[in-house]
Design an enzyme around this catalytic site. Sequence first.
Site, PDB file in Angstrom:
ATOM      1  N   GLU A 148       0.969   4.162  -7.569  1.00 34.03           N
ATOM      2  CA  GLU A 148       0.546   3.827  -8.929  1.00 34.03           C
ATOM      3  C   GLU A 148       1.199   4.768  -9.939  1.00 34.03           C
ATOM      4  OE1 GLU A 148      -4.080   2.422  -8.006  1.00 34.03           O
ATOM      5  OE2 GLU A 148      -3.642   4.511  -8.439  1.00 34.03           O
TER       6      GLU A 148
ATOM      7  N   ASP B  17      -6.366  -7.495  -8.022  1.00 34.16           N
ATOM      8  CA  ASP B  17      -7.055  -8.456  -7.152  1.00 34.16           C
ATOM      9  C   ASP B  17      -8.285  -9.006  -7.853  1.00 34.16           C
ATOM     10  OD1 ASP B  17      -9.531  -6.641  -6.120  1.00 34.16           O
ATOM     11  OD2 ASP B  17      -7.726  -5.427  -6.310  1.00 34.16           O
TER      12      ASP B  17
HETATM   13  N1  SAH Z   1      -4.098   1.774   0.254  1.00 30.33           N
HETATM   14  C1  SAH Z   1      -4.915   0.662   0.641  1.00 30.33           C
HETATM   15  C2  SAH Z   1      -5.827   0.144  -0.407  1.00 30.33           C
HETATM   16  C3  SAH Z   1      -6.134   1.013  -1.541  1.00 30.33           C
HETATM   17  S1  SAH Z   1      -6.973   0.042  -2.667  1.00 30.33           S
HETATM   18  C4  SAH Z   1      -4.043  -0.484   1.049  1.00 30.33           C
HETATM   19  O1  SAH Z   1      -2.839  -0.397   0.857  1.00 30.33           O
HETATM   20  O2  SAH Z   1      -4.598  -1.475   1.500  1.00 30.33           O
HETATM   21  C5  SAH Z   1      -7.951   1.082  -3.463  1.00 30.33           C
HETATM   22  C6  SAH Z   1      -7.362   1.672  -4.699  1.00 30.33           C
HETATM   23  O3  SAH Z   1      -7.105   0.702  -5.677  1.00 30.33           O
HETATM   24  C7  SAH Z   1      -8.393   2.611  -5.293  1.00 30.33           C
HETATM   25  O4  SAH Z   1      -7.769   3.724  -5.846  1.00 30.33           O
HETATM   26  C8  SAH Z   1      -9.113   1.761  -6.324  1.00 30.33           C
HETATM   27  O5  SAH Z   1      -9.404   2.484  -7.505  1.00 30.33           O
HETATM   28  C9  SAH Z   1      -8.166   0.613  -6.624  1.00 30.33           C
HETATM   29  N2  SAH Z   1      -8.705  -0.756  -6.459  1.00 30.33           N
HETATM   30  C10 SAH Z   1      -7.956  -1.863  -6.664  1.00 30.33           C
HETATM   31  N3  SAH Z   1      -8.695  -2.976  -6.474  1.00 30.33           N
HETATM   32  C11 SAH Z   1      -9.945  -2.584  -6.121  1.00 30.33           C
HETATM   33  C12 SAH Z   1     -11.156  -3.284  -5.788  1.00 30.33           C
HETATM   34  N4  SAH Z   1     -11.243  -4.613  -5.799  1.00 30.33           N
HETATM   35  N5  SAH Z   1     -12.243  -2.547  -5.466  1.00 30.33           N
HETATM   36  C13 SAH Z   1     -12.180  -1.201  -5.460  1.00 30.33           C
HETATM   37  N6  SAH Z   1     -11.072  -0.500  -5.763  1.00 30.33           N
HETATM   38  C14 SAH Z   1      -9.949  -1.164  -6.106  1.00 30.33           C
END
Ligand code: SAH
Length: 237
Positions: free
Chosen positions: A6, A199
């Site tokens: 990010e 998402d």
């Molecule tokens: N690295 C993992 C997922 C990280 S997602 C992977 O690649 O699958 C989590 C990060 O994105 C957190 O820092 C959060 O703040 C953010 N985030 C994005 N969408 C989110 C959601 N629906 N719920 C909670 N956190 C979310």
Amino acid sequence: MAMEAEAAPLGEAIGAFRSESPPWARALPCRLDVAPATASRPEVVLAVNGIDPRTGVDCIGSTAAALTTQTVLTAYPGDEIDLVLSVGTAGGWSRLGADIGDVYMAWDRFVSHDRRIDIPGFDAFARGDLPAADLRHHAAALGCRTGIVTTGDSLDESPDDQERIRASGAEVKEMEAAAVAWVAHLHGVPVGAVKAITDLVDSPVSTSEQFTANLAAAAQSLRETTLALLDRLGADS
Ligand code: SAH
């Protein structure tokens, strides 16, 4: 910011260079990069939660976010920091009109949705309700939406979370902002957030699948919006 992916585009755009952690912060994974002020922009400390030495992944979530915020606000005491911004990706809801790629600024508060303490006083402490800095005119000028940001330490949304999120009226779901806001409030520093939607929580596609597909694009919009916001904050000061 929570994740290297990010933060990278923004760090590159502002020309941030690594600053050595103070001795008391050396055991912490967080990383502070500094970009000097320019004609249009104030000085920026870009703080990233860093990599967990045990598991090798980004330290996402509220614990690391609180430590990072405390590190910044101790290394640069309150009178030197005008505004703390929690910048990152987040989930939104199509039932509330969100789309992948939308960028939100926090308004009017930060709440937590997974701290359930049913004891008078502790319930309010757990929920947070920490006021957000009023960035609404910047949001309007930059085509951003505004909404209550809700934080929890899980990527998914449990039925309990869902009920509490609906009750709070939150529109932006992520894992750091309320922790950042709590520490900023302890230091008496205003706190805002810029969150790009990766998402839709109410989509049939899994959150992790949507997140992975949209992370790179979201990091680019975080860079664009945050740069534009920094320019506007520079013009204000
Ligand atoms: N690295 C993992 C997922 C990280 S997602 C992977 O690649 O699958 C989590 C990060 O994105 C957190 O820092 C959060 O703040 C953010 N985030 C994005 N969408 C989110 C959601 N629906 N719920 C909670 N956190 C979310």
